[in-house]
Design a protein around this motif. Structure first.
Motif, PDB file in Angstrom:
ATOM      1  N   LYS A  43       3.987  39.568  20.730  1.00 18.65           N
ATOM      2  CA  LYS A  43       4.352  40.922  20.291  1.00 18.65           C
ATOM      3  C   LYS A  43       3.715  41.245  18.939  1.00 18.65           C
ATOM      4  CE  LYS A  43       8.277  43.925  19.483  1.00 18.65           C
ATOM      5  NZ  LYS A  43       9.680  43.998  19.155  1.00 18.65           N
TER       6      LYS A  43
ATOM      7  N   GLN B 287       5.049  36.565  29.498  1.00 19.21           N
ATOM      8  CA  GLN B 287       4.941  38.023  29.589  1.00 19.21           C
ATOM      9  C   GLN B 287       6.292  38.660  29.898  1.00 19.21           C
ATOM     10  OE1 GLN B 287       2.082  39.680  28.675  1.00 19.21           O
ATOM     11  NE2 GLN B 287       3.498  41.386  28.647  1.00 19.21           N
ATOM     12  N   ALA B 288       7.106  38.001  30.729  1.00 17.21           N
ATOM     13  CA  ALA B 288       8.450  38.523  31.023  1.00 17.21           C
ATOM     14  C   ALA B 288       9.284  38.569  29.747  1.00 17.21           C
ATOM     15  CB  ALA B 288       9.128  37.671  32.085  1.00 17.21           C
TER      16      ALA B 288
ATOM     17  N   ASN C  50       8.037  41.458  27.642  1.00 16.70           N
ATOM     18  CA  ASN C  50       8.546  42.727  28.184  1.00 16.70           C
ATOM     19  C   ASN C  50       9.990  42.948  27.776  1.00 16.70           C
ATOM     20  OD1 ASN C  50       6.050  43.061  29.350  1.00 16.70           O
ATOM     21  ND2 ASN C  50       6.705  42.436  31.388  1.00 16.70           N
TER      22      ASN C  50
ATOM     23  N   ASN D 236      11.469  46.023  25.335  1.00 14.99           N
ATOM     24  CA  ASN D 236      12.519  46.937  25.759  1.00 14.99           C
ATOM     25  C   ASN D 236      13.754  46.827  24.878  1.00 14.99           C
ATOM     26  OD1 ASN D 236      11.121  48.126  27.925  1.00 14.99           O
ATOM     27  ND2 ASN D 236      11.483  46.304  29.152  1.00 14.99           N
TER      28      ASN D 236
END
Length: 144
Positions: free
Chosen positions: A61, A86-87, A90, A94
């Motif tokens: 990030k 990647q999960a 994500n 969020n």
């Protein structure tokens, strides 16, 4: 006279032995505590400890792992599961954890909403729950 006048040495040099780079007087064997230090080839450095997926996700990030295919290649080369990282990225993007929650025994919609920074009304609407007092073990709830 046993002197070597060409060298000019007045006393004979003591006899020494050399073992693995250690010099000792003849008849005295050096104590070698770490035999691995005698290896002719350097040892492989210990592999650095792997970071947690959450830690790597924070680094991704922050832009420390590149983007797109480059990021995927770098993560996999470092021994990480790209899809798993990647999960986690994500989820960070969020603002909170997973997008779903599986109901466990003893859960209430109110507790689930509180833990996931949402409301009972929002969960009920998102999951078409007619009675907020009835949820089932194993039921998968959408969180956003």
């Amino acid at each position: 006279d046993h002197f070597n006048s060409a060298v000019g040495s007045a006393a004979p040099q003591p006899t020494v032995i050399r073992i693995a780079g250690i010099v000792a007087p003849a008849g005295v064997l050096p104590v070698i505590k770490n035999y691995k230090s005698m290896a002719t080839e350097p040892e492989e450095p210990a592999a650095p400890a792997k970071k947690s997926i959450a830690e790597v996700a924070r680094e991704v990030k922050a832009g420390k792992w590149g983007n797109g295919a480059d990021r995927k290649q770098r993560l996999e080369a470092a021994g990480y599961n790209y899809a798993e990282v990647q999960a986690a990225v994500n989820a960070l993007m969020n603002g909170y954890g997973s997008a779903t929650y599986t109901v466990k025994r003893g859960d209430t919609l109110s507790e689930i909403a509180s833990k996931h920074n949402t409301t009972v009304a929002a969960l009920a609407k998102l999951n078409n729950i007619k009675n907020v007092n009835v949820i089932n073990v194993g039921q998968v709830l959408k969180l956003r």
